[in-house]
Motif scaffolding. Sequence first.
Motif, short mmCIF file in Angstrom:
data_model
loop_
_atom_site.label_atom_id
_atom_site.label_comp_id
_atom_site.label_asym_id
_atom_site.label_seq_id
_atom_site.Cartn_x
_atom_site.Cartn_y
_atom_site.Cartn_z
N TYR A 1 -15.10 66.68 6.14
CA TYR A 1 -14.69 65.27 6.01
C TYR A 1 -13.30 65.16 5.40
N ARG A 2 -13.02 65.96 4.38
CA ARG A 2 -11.72 65.90 3.73
C ARG A 2 -10.61 66.41 4.64
N ILE B 1 -18.85 57.24 16.65
CA ILE B 1 -18.56 58.33 15.73
C ILE B 1 -19.67 59.38 15.75
N GLN C 1 -1.81 48.06 12.35
CA GLN C 1 -3.18 48.41 12.02
C GLN C 1 -3.96 48.54 13.32
N GLN D 1 -10.25 51.18 15.85
CA GLN D 1 -11.18 51.79 14.90
C GLN D 1 -12.52 51.99 15.58
N HIS E 1 -10.37 65.63 7.69
CA HIS E 1 -10.19 64.59 8.71
C HIS E 1 -10.52 65.08 10.11
N TRP F 1 -15.29 63.00 10.88
CA TRP F 1 -15.51 61.57 11.10
C TRP F 1 -14.22 60.92 11.57
N LEU F 2 -14.29 60.29 12.72
CA LEU F 2 -13.12 59.62 13.28
C LEU F 2 -12.83 58.34 12.51
N LYS F 3 -11.58 58.16 12.14
CA LYS F 3 -11.15 56.90 11.54
C LYS F 3 -10.37 56.07 12.56
N ARG F 4 -9.74 56.74 13.53
CA ARG F 4 -8.98 56.04 14.57
C ARG F 4 -9.14 56.77 15.88
N SER F 5 -9.09 56.02 16.95
CA SER F 5 -9.08 56.59 18.28
C SER F 5 -8.14 55.76 19.14
#
Length: 299
Positions: free
Chosen positions: A32-33, A253, A169, A247, A35, A38-42
């Motif tokens: 997770y750290r 995800i 954003q 997002q 990156h 887990w996807l935060k952006r696609s």
Amino acid sequence: RRLCRAGVCSRAALALALLAALTYLPPLLAAYRSHGLWLKRSSYAEQPSVRFRHEALLVGLTEGGGSVGWSTFPACNRLLGARLRLPLVSAREEDMNQDGVMDRLHFRLELPLQSTEQILGVQLILTFTYELHRMSTLVMQSLAFLQSFSPVPASRVILNGDLKLHQRQPLGHSGLDSRYNVSVINSSSPFAQDYDLENIVAAYEERNVTTVLSADSSPIWVVGRAPSDPFVIQATIRYPVELIVYQPGFWEIFQGERTPKKVKESHSAYPVTVHAGLIVLKRHFQDWCSLLDKMGEAG
């Protein structure tokens, strides 16, 4: 022989829980750290639906520091007074591949001038309706700001560019986003400050989602204008395919299957890996429960 069953809060159960945590949590936290899990952006590709609103505001800078102007807003034209010039305007949008989505705008403006007036610079705002539909639905009113200057008086200026989407954003993965579906220019206002280009552009740039005119090259200025000829602005603005940043939703995800086929660019390898990992964790949890039962029977 007496059979005993270990409770959930027994030492054996706590030891197994601690062992499981030390076995699986550190790798998950490390992934997770980094990156990478887990996807935060696609992102995906889509050609927006863009239509010219037939709204314009023009300022022509003349020799000696003066200016002339014109707009499609009656209140603004009244404020211009003697500096108002009524041009001949033509606008045509074109669907190049006949897919029902407009691909470009051809805009031409012929500005009449007095015999003593010479144009050294132009500032022009054109407004558009801009829509996206593939993931979340975005509906907004946007603008293209054309600005160019010449060191010598000219008869025309020719501009070519793309109306590009600019995001500060990511968009949502679903729903309707209409927060910017408001007029870029307050056409009902009687105040000069609401038609000032600096104020209009400054307020517009406060948005998190905007469009900007990205020129292929510097505008072409053509010199040599007869006193009776108008000054001509000729612009071609294309509506290109955009890479939209959004997002991802929860199921995209953790499952990956929810990512639609129409998405051109996605990063679904990681969600599939997570889904498989959850299945493995479930199997191990079932094994731990069986082991607890056996330890209780043995005790």
